[in-house]
Structure formats: C-alpha cells, structure tokens
Design a protein around this motif. Structure first.
Motif, mmCIF file in Angstrom:
data_model
loop_
_atom_site.group_PDB
_atom_site.id
_atom_site.type_symbol
_atom_site.label_atom_id
_atom_site.label_comp_id
_atom_site.label_asym_id
_atom_site.label_seq_id
_atom_site.Cartn_x
_atom_site.Cartn_y
_atom_site.Cartn_z
ATOM 1 N N ALA A 317 -14.871 20.006 128.043
ATOM 2 C CA ALA A 317 -15.221 20.470 126.693
ATOM 3 C C ALA A 317 -14.666 19.547 125.617
ATOM 4 C CB ALA A 317 -14.699 21.887 126.491
ATOM 5 N N GLY A 318 -14.345 18.309 125.981
ATOM 6 C CA GLY A 318 -13.634 17.401 125.094
ATOM 7 C C GLY A 318 -14.278 17.196 123.734
ATOM 8 N N HIS A 319 -15.557 16.847 123.712
ATOM 9 C CA HIS A 319 -16.209 16.561 122.434
ATOM 10 C C HIS A 319 -16.233 17.798 121.534
ATOM 11 C CE1 HIS A 319 -17.652 12.827 124.295
ATOM 12 N NE2 HIS A 319 -17.902 12.416 123.062
ATOM 13 N N GLN A 327 -15.340 14.697 112.763
ATOM 14 C CA GLN A 327 -16.705 14.383 113.200
ATOM 15 C C GLN A 327 -16.898 12.879 113.341
ATOM 16 O OE1 GLN A 327 -18.958 16.697 114.167
ATOM 17 N NE2 GLN A 327 -17.261 18.132 113.831
ATOM 18 N N ASP A 328 -15.800 12.132 113.268
ATOM 19 C CA ASP A 328 -15.864 10.683 113.426
ATOM 20 C C ASP A 328 -16.251 10.352 114.876
ATOM 21 O OD1 ASP A 328 -14.712 7.960 114.146
ATOM 22 O OD2 ASP A 328 -14.374 7.962 111.991
ATOM 23 N N ALA A 329 -17.358 9.628 115.067
ATOM 24 C CA ALA A 329 -17.877 9.350 116.405
ATOM 25 C C ALA A 329 -16.892 8.536 117.245
ATOM 26 C CB ALA A 329 -19.214 8.614 116.306
ATOM 27 N N ASP A 330 -16.203 7.576 116.630
ATOM 28 C CA ASP A 330 -15.256 6.750 117.375
ATOM 29 C C ASP A 330 -14.075 7.589 117.879
ATOM 30 O OD1 ASP A 330 -16.803 4.514 116.928
ATOM 31 O OD2 ASP A 330 -15.701 3.924 115.121
ATOM 32 N N ILE A 331 -13.572 8.473 117.019
ATOM 33 C CA ILE A 331 -12.445 9.319 117.415
ATOM 34 C C ILE A 331 -12.874 10.287 118.512
ATOM 35 C CG2 ILE A 331 -10.871 11.133 116.615
ATOM 36 C CD1 ILE A 331 -10.718 9.739 113.940
ATOM 37 N N LEU A 332 -14.070 10.850 118.394
ATOM 38 C CA LEU A 332 -14.554 11.786 119.408
ATOM 39 C C LEU A 332 -14.669 11.113 120.779
ATOM 40 C CD1 LEU A 332 -17.343 13.650 117.384
ATOM 41 C CD2 LEU A 332 -15.142 14.582 118.133
ATOM 42 N N ALA A 333 -15.212 9.901 120.801
ATOM 43 C CA ALA A 333 -15.384 9.188 122.075
ATOM 44 C C ALA A 333 -14.039 8.801 122.680
ATOM 45 C CB ALA A 333 -16.242 7.945 121.859
ATOM 46 N N ALA A 334 -13.129 8.280 121.849
ATOM 47 C CA ALA A 334 -11.818 7.862 122.353
ATOM 48 C C ALA A 334 -11.003 9.064 122.824
ATOM 49 C CB ALA A 334 -11.060 7.102 121.265
ATOM 50 N N LEU A 339 -8.709 12.756 127.284
ATOM 51 C CA LEU A 339 -8.638 14.067 127.927
ATOM 52 C C LEU A 339 -8.904 13.975 129.428
ATOM 53 C CD1 LEU A 339 -10.342 16.306 125.223
ATOM 54 C CD2 LEU A 339 -7.965 16.431 125.994
ATOM 55 N N TRP A 340 -9.724 13.039 129.857
ATOM 56 C CA TRP A 340 -9.941 12.871 131.301
ATOM 57 C C TRP A 340 -8.707 12.299 131.989
ATOM 58 C CZ3 TRP A 340 -13.184 15.353 134.072
ATOM 59 C CH2 TRP A 340 -14.391 15.805 133.533
ATOM 60 N N ILE A 341 -7.964 11.464 131.287
ATOM 61 C CA ILE A 341 -6.712 10.944 131.865
ATOM 62 C C ILE A 341 -5.713 12.084 132.067
ATOM 63 C CG2 ILE A 341 -4.758 9.378 131.495
ATOM 64 C CD1 ILE A 341 -6.630 7.549 129.954
ATOM 65 N N LEU A 386 3.263 -2.277 126.926
ATOM 66 C CA LEU A 386 2.634 -3.308 127.761
ATOM 67 C C LEU A 386 1.138 -3.065 127.917
ATOM 68 C CD1 LEU A 386 2.843 -5.740 129.707
ATOM 69 C CD2 LEU A 386 3.333 -4.091 131.536
ATOM 70 N N LEU A 387 0.774 -1.836 128.312
ATOM 71 C CA LEU A 387 -0.634 -1.547 128.567
ATOM 72 C C LEU A 387 -1.420 -1.402 127.266
ATOM 73 C CD1 LEU A 387 -0.296 1.061 131.471
ATOM 74 C CD2 LEU A 387 -0.717 -1.394 131.645
ATOM 75 N N GLY A 388 -0.792 -0.770 126.260
ATOM 76 C CA GLY A 388 -1.525 -0.497 125.036
ATOM 77 C C GLY A 388 -1.719 -1.695 124.140
ATOM 78 N N VAL A 389 -0.660 -2.550 124.032
ATOM 79 C CA VAL A 389 -0.706 -3.665 123.076
ATOM 80 C C VAL A 389 -0.855 -5.010 123.777
ATOM 81 C CG1 VAL A 389 0.560 -4.869 121.252
ATOM 82 C CG2 VAL A 389 0.636 -2.366 121.373
ATOM 83 N N VAL A 390 0.061 -5.307 124.692
ATOM 84 C CA VAL A 390 0.066 -6.632 125.327
ATOM 85 C C VAL A 390 -1.219 -6.876 126.114
ATOM 86 C CG1 VAL A 390 1.253 -8.134 126.954
ATOM 87 C CG2 VAL A 390 2.579 -6.672 125.409
ATOM 88 N N LEU A 391 -1.591 -5.906 126.966
ATOM 89 C CA LEU A 391 -2.802 -6.066 127.767
ATOM 90 C C LEU A 391 -4.060 -5.631 127.019
ATOM 91 C CD1 LEU A 391 -1.557 -4.921 131.306
ATOM 92 C CD2 LEU A 391 -1.683 -7.226 130.340
ATOM 93 N N GLY A 392 -3.879 -5.018 125.850
ATOM 94 C CA GLY A 392 -5.018 -4.669 125.009
ATOM 95 C C GLY A 392 -5.821 -3.476 125.478
ATOM 96 N N TRP A 393 -5.233 -2.576 126.253
ATOM 97 C CA TRP A 393 -5.966 -1.409 126.743
ATOM 98 C C TRP A 393 -6.039 -0.295 125.701
ATOM 99 C CZ3 TRP A 393 -4.263 -0.487 132.545
ATOM 100 C CH2 TRP A 393 -4.551 -1.643 133.279
ATOM 101 N N GLY A 394 -5.270 -0.420 124.617
ATOM 102 C CA GLY A 394 -5.306 0.584 123.566
ATOM 103 C C GLY A 394 -4.738 1.927 124.005
ATOM 104 N N LEU A 395 -5.280 3.007 123.443
ATOM 105 C CA LEU A 395 -4.775 4.343 123.748
ATOM 106 C C LEU A 395 -4.899 4.730 125.223
ATOM 107 C CD1 LEU A 395 -5.839 6.553 120.695
ATOM 108 C CD2 LEU A 395 -3.552 5.776 121.327
ATOM 109 N N PRO A 396 -5.966 4.357 125.942
ATOM 110 C CA PRO A 396 -5.996 4.675 127.368
ATOM 111 C C PRO A 396 -4.795 4.091 128.124
ATOM 112 C CG PRO A 396 -8.187 4.089 126.640
ATOM 113 C CD PRO A 396 -7.268 3.819 125.483
#
Length: 441
Positions: A317-319, A327-334, A339-341, A386-396
C-alpha cells in the motif's frame, strides 16, 4: 500498550502530515527537528531504561516499599535530565542542525521549531518516568487514558495554533510545539493524580529535586548500559539522517515520510518488547527463570510473524500511504521503494526490540551495547554514508545499511539469550533482593 504506542505513532504521523500541508520544506523541517529532539531525549534513557526493570524486580520479589522509593528517586532525576535536554534544545538548536547538514531551505524553519520544543522536553521527562512506574505496577490502562487525553488535547490545540483561527495568528511549526507543551502539562497533572489515587504515591516538594544515591544506583546499574546502547544507536542513526539531508530537501522529506509509516509497522514489536521487559522483570524477581525463557521465545516468534506481515502490507500500500503526506511523484516513487526494503529490515529489528528488552530485564544490560557497538558504528553509520553517498545508491543504500545492522545485532542478541548466557546476571539480580526479603520476613 499496543494501543498506547499506536496513538503515539499516529500523533507523529499527524504532525508530519500537518507540517507537510504547509510545504514539503516544513515536512522536512518537522522531521529533522523531531529527530534531534528524540536524540536529546535519549539522555532520559539513563534512568528510563532502568526504572521499569528495578521496580518490576522489586515488585516481583514482594518489595513494595523499595519500589516506591525508586519511583520517587526517578522523579528528581527526571527533573535534572529534563532541564539539561531542554537547555540543549534551546541554546544548541543551530549547532545541532548544522551537524546534521540541514538543507538551506529547511534550516530557517527547523531551528525555531526545535527551540520551541524545549519546554515540552522537560514535561515529557516527567511524564515518561511516571508512566514507566505505572506500567511496572501493571496499570497500563491508566497510562493509556492519560496518553489519549494528551494526544487529543494536543491535536485540538495544534490545528488552530498552526493554521490560525479567528483572532489566533498562524504560527506554523512553533504553534505545534506550543500545543505540545500545553498537552504535556495536562498529562503531568493527570499522572500525579494517578499516582496518588492508584499507587498511593505522593510526590513531595523535595522529590522533584532530590537525587538519593542508593535508589538511583540500582537504576543506573541497568540504566547506564541501556542508555549507552540507545545513545550509540541514535548517534549512528543520526549519521544516516545527515546522509539523507546531504542528498537534498526532497530526499530528507522522503525519508521523513517513510520513517513515520515505519513507526506503525514496528508498533507491535515495540509493544511486545516493552511487555516482555515488564513480565521478565517480575519473573526474575520471583526467581522463575525457566518461565522467563519460555515467555521470550513465544513472544519473539509472534513478533517475527506479525512484523513480516505488517511490513509486507505497508509495502503493497506504499503509494497510497505516502499520499497522506505528499503528491510529489518523485517522493512517492522513492518512498515506495524504501518500504519494500523494510520487508527485509523489520524481522531483524524485532530480534532487537524483544530480546534486548529481555536481556535488560534479566540484568544483562551491558552485553547489548558492547556486542552491538561495532555494527552500529561501521554498518549503520559507516554503511549509510558508504552506500548512500560514496557509492551513489542514495536513500536505498541508507536503508540497506539499516537492515544489515538490525539483522547483525538481532542475531547476536538471540544467540546470547538462547545459550542462557544471561542466567548468571539474572541470579545476581535475584540475590540483590534477598537481604531486603530477609529483613521483611
């Protein structure tokens, strides 16, 4: 206790929604200031982590007078720690937000909001200690009544103070903080009444400031390691918040909204952990170690099943859930991806929420912080960066670090419980009650 936690989490969700309706920048400011507030409030864990255990062990061992002395001692300790927390929020708001890389568009909103939260922090310190004592006496329904009144009064006052109503100006987030302080003052008055009516406990003028050594020593024996574990985790977690802030205001808002939803997902596990702490404390005080072991195993099994199912439902039911905030599409998708993680993250977190509370109730309070420090420092804090900034994976990447840390620490704690390494600590806790039992006999 589950309903009580649900109301608290719902209040935070409503607060985030009210802030986000002003703007996503206000939503991000609400989130980062709330995280700083929660971090400062961990100072209370120095006594909060110990009072429930010490009171329940004394009650389980038939030591009501000793339990009452501990309760009064914690009121005075709450005063000093509450004042310290409020002073840090009032005078250190700008510096603390700079440490967290608060985005430029969020900072001017978050700083005055954090400063306005200072009075509520002091009142919450008293309310939290009194509620812990009530729960230790199994008066959970009474604490629920107080919480309902606090949250309802907060909401009733927050909406007109935030958005304006009649002659009242629109104060925005400071209006939310003002309503919070007023509702906490109501809660304190109700807790004082509950203590007097149901526990036959009256707080004297000296109790508000007094720091009796013997009673607090017993609380600190459990509380200091418990606080150290909470502080270590919170500091590591704040590194991840700073990482999200470095990714921009939109990433910070995304994390804020998902974290609010996660409060509802882990609600059952938190309630189970708190209930286990109370029951195990009673059983240790009564010398029933085998029954304590059975309680923890049953509670953990149920917690794992419920946390997995709840996280899966939230992801599906994430979205729709995130649509409460934006209602920002980018925020909803991210946010939906995060939520799946959490479907992987939450079962690991359940081990920590249930087993660490059980270890603390058994007197084995130092092991969780010593065993978990490495994971919190390198996996949670270091992994987020490391994962978010250095490797560029962002929030995931940040949330993958969350999941890895929870599973590593959770499995370590479970091995500690399953191998009965906590038993010597439980027997030592029981022995500390024996002199008083002999004297009363």
């Amino acid at each position: 206790m589950l309903v009580e936690l649900g109301l608290g989490i719902a209040s935070n969700v409503v607060g985030t929604a009210l802030a986000s309706r002003i703007s996503d920048e206000n939503g991000g400011a609400f989130a980062i200031a709330s995280q700083v507030s929660a971090t400062l409030f961990i100072l209370f864990r120095i006594i909060g982590a110990g009072v429930s255990v010490v009171v329940t062990q004394n009650l389980g061992g038939g030591q009501r007078d000793a339990a009452d002395q501990v309760a009064r001692a914690v009121v005075g300790a709450s005063t000093w720690l509450g004042v310290l927390t409020a002073v840090l929020a009032l005078f250190g708001a700008h510096g603390l937000l700079h440490l967290l890389n608060a985005p430029a568009q969020v900072f001017p909103i978050a700083a005055p909001f954090l400063m306005a939260l200072a009075p509520a922090m002091l009142l919450d310190a008293w309310n939290a200690s009194m509620a812990s004592v009530m729960r230790a006496h199994l008066r959970t329904r009474d604490t629920l009544v107080v919480l309902i009144i606090m949250h309802v009064s907060h909401l009733v006052m927050a909406i007109p103070l935030m958005y304006g109503w009649g002659p009242l100006p629109a104060l925005g987030l400071p209006g939310y903080a003002l309503a919070l302080a007023l509702s906490r003052a109501i809660g304190l008055a109700l807790h004082l009444m509950m203590w007097r009516v149901h526990l036959q406990l009256t707080v004297s003028r000296d109790d508000w400031w007094r720091l009796p050594r013997r009673e607090l020593a017993a609380v600190l024996h459990i509380g200091l390691p418990g606080a150290a574990e909470n502080i270590a985790w919170r500091l590591a977690f704040m590194v991840s918040v700073a990482t999200a802030a470095e990714l921009g205001a939109k990433a910070l808002a995304t994390q804020a909204y998902v974290l609010q939803l996660m409060g509802g997902v882990m609600m059952f596990s938190i309630a189970t952990g708190l209930a286990v702490e109370i029951v195990v404390g009673y059983l240790i005080g009564a010398g029933q170690l085998r029954e304590a072991h059975r309680v923890v195993k049953r509670s953990l099994a149920r917690g794992l099943i419920v946390s997995l199912l709840t996280a899966a439902c939230a992801a599906l039911a994430g979205h729709w859930l995130l649509g409460w905030f934006t209602q920002d599409a980018d925020i909803l998708a991210a946010g939906a991806a995060l939520l799946w993680i959490t479907v992987v993250l939450e079962p690991g977190r359940t081990f920590n929420l249930v087993v660490i509370n059980a270890l603390r109730a058994a007197g084995d309070a130092r092991f969780p912080v010593m065993a978990g420090a490495f994971s919190m420092l390198f996996v949670l804090a270091g992994g987020s960066w490391l994962l978010g900034v250095v490797l560029g994976w962002g929030l995931p990447g940040v949330w993958i670090a969350y999941a890895a840390d929870e599973w590593i620490r959770g499995l370590i704690m479970w091995r500690r419980w399953q191998t009965h390494a906590w038993v010597p600590h439980a027997r030592s806790s029981r022995k500390r009650l024996r002199p008083a039992i002999v004297v009363e006999g």
